[in-house]
Design an enzyme around this catalytic site. Structure first.
Site, short mmCIF file in Angstrom:
data_model
loop_
_atom_site.label_atom_id
_atom_site.label_comp_id
_atom_site.label_asym_id
_atom_site.label_seq_id
_atom_site.Cartn_x
_atom_site.Cartn_y
_atom_site.Cartn_z
N ASP A 158 -5.21 5.73 -0.20
CA ASP A 158 -4.41 4.98 0.77
C ASP A 158 -3.22 5.78 1.27
O ASP A 158 -2.24 5.21 1.75
CB ASP A 158 -3.92 3.66 0.16
CG ASP A 158 -4.92 2.52 0.37
OD1 ASP A 158 -5.73 2.63 1.30
OD2 ASP A 158 -4.89 1.55 -0.40
N HIS B 119 0.84 -1.20 0.00
CA HIS B 119 0.00 0.00 0.00
C HIS B 119 0.88 1.26 0.00
O HIS B 119 0.83 2.08 0.91
CB HIS B 119 -0.93 -0.01 1.21
CG HIS B 119 -2.01 -1.05 1.11
ND1 HIS B 119 -1.89 -2.30 1.67
CD2 HIS B 119 -3.23 -1.02 0.52
CE1 HIS B 119 -2.98 -3.01 1.43
NE2 HIS B 119 -3.82 -2.26 0.72
N ASP C 177 -9.57 -0.23 -6.83
CA ASP C 177 -8.72 -0.62 -5.71
C ASP C 177 -8.32 -2.09 -5.82
O ASP C 177 -7.20 -2.46 -5.43
CB ASP C 177 -9.48 -0.37 -4.41
CG ASP C 177 -8.59 -0.44 -3.18
OD1 ASP C 177 -7.36 -0.26 -3.34
OD2 ASP C 177 -9.12 -0.65 -2.08
N HIS D 244 0.79 1.72 -5.60
CA HIS D 244 -0.60 1.25 -5.53
C HIS D 244 -1.57 2.42 -5.73
O HIS D 244 -2.54 2.30 -6.49
CB HIS D 244 -0.86 0.58 -4.18
CG HIS D 244 -2.31 0.28 -3.93
ND1 HIS D 244 -3.03 -0.62 -4.67
CD2 HIS D 244 -3.18 0.79 -3.00
CE1 HIS D 244 -4.28 -0.68 -4.23
NE2 HIS D 244 -4.40 0.18 -3.21
#
Length: 933
Positions: free
Chosen positions: A691, A650, A801, A654
């Site tokens: 994130d 993450h 996602d 990403h």
């Protein structure tokens, strides 16, 4: 004596009771009526006939009224009962009404009762008695505008000097015993002023027993702490009520002397010769010069036969003999009623005190909530109120240095025993009234000081032992070495009494100590003061704790500003980074391949990902539509990149990949036509920041570890943090790419972005996936509907996602390995640090079952999502195809029982298998069904 008119008048003046008896016993009803009419005409008053006509008209007009007692007429300065059935109902005229104003002690405030009038009644013997013309006791209480000291007679007889309107002793004694007793009982029946009531009681006792002077002692305290206080002392028939308010109480130990013996035993004491009784104290006679001969002393009991006081009468007047048995009998009968009256007066006095104290506490609460920013202002007002509430001349508050701790430092002596020693107080707030201010030039009523204090012996003891101290100088305190004096409380004042109590916070840690000094007019503070002091201290603690918390909040805000300054320097783009990107040419979307659903970021370095981000804004025309400053966009993009942590999965890559997939949906999937420009803006920004500052752990881990994030938010801990962190970096100077938005646009944009980021919590996907499936299967679904649009945007960001599951196999394999490694790291922490068995997908011992986990993840979550998205927009078909393809590959590895090490090998090859969708859903629970994409 010759029977002449002057002699008759003189006789009647000297014997007013004779005419009353004669009129009552010898005149008929008609004679009384005629006499009544004649008197009113002689004095210019309205006759009873005129009043009768007036009343008749009032009754005929339907006005209702309440019956009152018969009026009386006055004949030759005497009162006469009017004929039966002739009671008048109208309000008395000013001439008839006797508006008697109570007299009070000098310097006391006089309370005016609105429309307070008094009516005239007579006893059976015709004795005039003045009573208030009122409806009820409660009505008068309602009329009181404010509570005043209880020396005001409320309600009952007017507060004037009783001697100014009372009959002489000879006149009273002409009445027979029952009538005399009844009149004296009526005299005290409604008097709730304790001083006035006791004064009347003693005057009446003197009449009943023909005593020279009387005293009344009341019992205070309870148990072993009981004592007697002279409410009034040596009252004679010539005493004045106003002098009684200045009486200095005499305190007598319980069980000591004649009065103390009567209070303890409850017996009547009749002493013919006081000097022959060893209990008699001759010192008072020596001081006053009065010779005490005989004494009659009797207990005063309430309606429950409890002794509340002692009445004492001294010396038979004009007689040499002692008090007789008949005196005792009459005295006892009268004191029965006196006990009830005293109890009522004490209850009323207590209710007034409690009301005033409650009012003081309410005012104190106002002070606390008004003053939460400045400790000096708060304590100045609190201390001043403390002096007023306790009628004291001084008040002090001492504060500890470390309110967060218990104020005690652990020390380990040589013998190994651990003890606690008290810290010193770092500040002492003091206030003294004008009665206790010495050598002060200012004319202020109060003197306030905020000083540093040395070790305070008594306060240290109170704080250490958590005890309440109520003491006077010279009195030993259990557990305390030394006596109470100026040195022990750290005050350069005369100490006559002190009341001290610790201030505690909600954790019962000591914040400080409160001390009240010198009770005015009293030897020491009583138990009622202690009870009120406890409430006062609680309020003080609340106020001090609030101010301390406010000061901590100010410090925390300043610390936050410092953190933001550090963040703006270290976590924001510097000039060199911005200049480097500015000099670069922004590649096209085709050259970057960011329009493709199969995009892989491995071909781009870090700076190229920033250039690709800017290209997304350019191709969606967001820079022109929202007048975004190009340099601010570069700085903002670099700052977002730098605020992603360097965790296994993450991370910034990403975030960038999710944004690229959203860009592909909006462009290649033509979804930008479905949404407004503001929605497109929010979807792209939310994807990039969804994130940001991820810690490589899940929401469940935040809850398990009791992290600050779990305590800060109630649900979706990480998602709320991502949104708030996005707000923080966007407010750093030079990063605001939203400044062209007006107030409404900015509010709508933040709401859209927040919804986008929160939707990445899979818990929300599970909650809404059934509804979304139902909507996409219905051809008539209106996607312009507000709730449907929100759901569509939420499912799109979830698809972005998890989109790694749709990428080409080599990309998917590496992504799955990174996610698994991140999850296994979290599982290791849960097991090693918290002793918690990790979830199946986070258990490193299950790593060789990764293919099985991935198949379960695709079956339980991904397939249904991408099938629904494909039905919503057929252009999303590549996502579904990629997901199906990867499922076949993971299923093949599962059949081969491939190890985690083999999966990580770059040389792994897969044979082609049937492209049809395989099998049913895994039996794994949804929360643990596979690895998050």
């Amino acid at each position: 004596m010759p029977l002449s008119e002057p002699n008759v008048e003189r006789y009647l003046d000297e014997h007013p009771g004779f005419l009353q008896k004669y009129v009552v016993t010898h005149l008929s009803e008609t004679d009384l009526k005629d006499l009544y009419e004649h008197w009113y005409k002689a004095h210019g008053r309205k006759s009873s006939t005129e009043k009768e006509r007036k009343r008749s008209r009032t009754e005929e007009e339907g006005k209702s009224c309440h019956a009152v007692e018969h009026k009386t007429s006055i004949v030759d300065n005497q009162l006469v009962v009017p004929p039966a059935g002739k009671a008048t109902l109208e309000t008395p005229t000013p001439e008839e009404a006797m508006d008697v104003v109570p007299s009070v002690a000098p310097g006391k405030q006089l309370h005016q009762f609105p429309n307070r009038q008094f009516r005239k009644t007579v006893s059976r013997e015709g004795a005039p008695i003045l009573k208030p013309y009122r409806r009820s006791f409660s009505d008068d209480l309602i009329n009181i505008r404010s509570l005043l000291p209880t020396n005001l007679q409320l309600p009952g007889e007017p507060g004037e000097e009783p001697s100014a309107r009372r009959r002489s002793r000879e006149e009273w004694r002409q009445l027979n015993e029952p009538d005399l007793m009844m009149e004296l009982v009526r005299d005290i029946a409604q008097d709730l002023d304790l001083v006035s009531l006791c004064f009347k009681i003693l005057l009446n006792v003197g009449i009943l027993t023909n005593g020279d002077r009387c005293s009344l002692f009341l019992i205070f305290g309870s148990g072993d702490q009981r004592f007697l206080v002279s409410k009034l002392f040596d009252v004679t028939e010539n005493s004045q009520l106003t002098d009684m308010y200045e009486h200095k109480p005499i305190r007598i130990p319980y069980g000591k002397g004649i009065v103390g013996y009567v209070a303890e035993s409850g017996e009547t004491v009749n002493i013919p010769d006081a000097y022959q009784d060893e209990r008699f104290n001759k010192a008072i006679d020596m001081q006053t010069g009065f010779r005490t001969k005989s004494i009659l002393c009797m207990p005063v009991k309430n309606n429950q036969s409890e002794i509340v006081g002692v009445a004492q009468v001294i010396n038979k007047k004009d007689e040499e003999g002692p008090f007789t048995a008949n005196d005792e009998k009459i005295f006892e009968r009268y004191l029965t009623f006196c006990g009830i009256g005293i109890t009522n007066a004490l209850l009323f006095q207590s209710s007034v005190i409690m009301y005033k104290r409650s009012d003081s506490l309410v005012l104190l609460a106002h002070y606390i909530f008004e003053e939460q920013r400045d400790m000096n202002n708060l304590l100045r007002r609190v201390l001043k109120k403390g002096c007023e509430m306790f009628s004291s001349t001084g008040c002090r508050i001492l504060l500890r240095e470390s309110p967060e701790s218990d104020g005690l430092t652990t020390v380990e002596p040589e013998n190994g025993q651990v003890v606690k020693s008290s810290e010193s107080f770092v500040s002492c707030f003091e206030i003294y009234t004008g009665d206790d201010i010495k050598n002060k030039e200012s004319g202020d009523e109060y003197e306030f000081q905020n000083i540093l204090t040395p070790q305070d012996a008594l306060a240290k003891f109170v704080a250490e032992k958590l005890k309440t101290i109520n003491a006077v100088p010279g009195e030993p305190i259990e557990g305390f070495e030394g006596m109470v004096c100026a040195e022990t409380i750290g005050a350069d004042r005369e100490i006559r009494s002190v009341l001290a109590m610790p201030i505690l916070n909600e954790s019962r840690n000591v914040l400080g100590v409160v001390e009240i000094l010198n009770k005015k007019g009293e030897e020491r503070f009583d138990r009622n003061d202690e009870s009120l002091f406890e409430a006062f201290t609680l309020f003080c603690g609340l106020g001090i704790y609030n101010v301390m918390n406010f000061e901590r909040l100010i410090k925390a805000n300043n610390a936050q500003k410092v953190v933001l300054e550090i963040l703006s320097y270290h976590a924001s783009a510097n000039k060199d980074e911005v200049s480097l990107i500015e000099r670069e040419e922004i590649p096209s979307a085709d050259s970057l391949n960011i329009l493709s659903f199969e995009f892989a970021d491995h071909s781009l370095d870090t700076d190229q990902t920033v250039l690709a981000t800017i290209r997304m804004f350019m191709d969606l025309d967001l820079i022109n539509k929202f007048r975004i400053d190009f340099q601010s966009l570069i700085r903002w993009s670099i700052t977002v990149r730098k605020n992603y942590r360097d965790v296994m999965y993450h991370n910034w890559r990403h975030g960038f990949n999710v944004a690229q997939m959203m860009f592909a949906m909006l462009t290649s999937g033509q979804m930008s036509q479905q949404f407004t420009d503001l929605e497109v803006f929010a979807l792209l920004v939310g994807s990039l920041c969804h994130d940001i500052d991820h810690r490589g752990t899940t929401n469940q881990f935040q809850k398990l570890s009791d992290s600050p994030l779990a305590n800060l938010y109630s649900t979706s801990f990480m998602e709320y943090h991502h949104f708030n962190h996005f707000l923080t970096i966007s407010q750093v100077e030079g990063n605001n790419i939203f400044k062209s938005l007006n107030e409404k646009e900015y509010a709508d944009f933040l709401d859209l972005t927040k919804t986008t980021i929160l939707a990445t919590d899979l818990a929300l996907y599970f909650k809404h996936k059934a509804l979304f499936k139902q909507l996409v299967e219905n051809p008539s679904t209106n996607w312009d509907d507000g709730e449907n649009r929100v759901l569509l945007r939420s499912m799109m960001i979830t698809g972005c996602d998890l989109s790694a599951i749709t990428k080409p196999w080599e990309v998917q394999r590496m992504v799955a390995e990174k996610i698994a490694s991140e999850f296994f790291n979290q599982g290791d922490i849960e097991r090693d640090k918290f002793g918690h068995t990790p979830a199946y997908m986070m258990d490193r011992s299950k790593r060789d079952e990764l293919p099985k986990m991935q198949v379960g993840f695709i079956d339980n979550i991904c397939l249904e999502l991408y099938e629904s998205l494909e039905k919503a927009n057929p252009l999303f078909r590549p996502l579904l195809d990629g997901c199906l393809s990867n499922r076949r590959n993971w299923s093949n590895l599962c059949e081969r029982r491939t190890s985690f090490a083999d999966i990580s090998s770059a040389n792994i090859t897969l044979t082609s298998i049937n492209t049809n969708r395989v099998g049913t859903l895994s039996n794994q629970p949804e929360e643990e069904s596979g690895v998050e994409g």
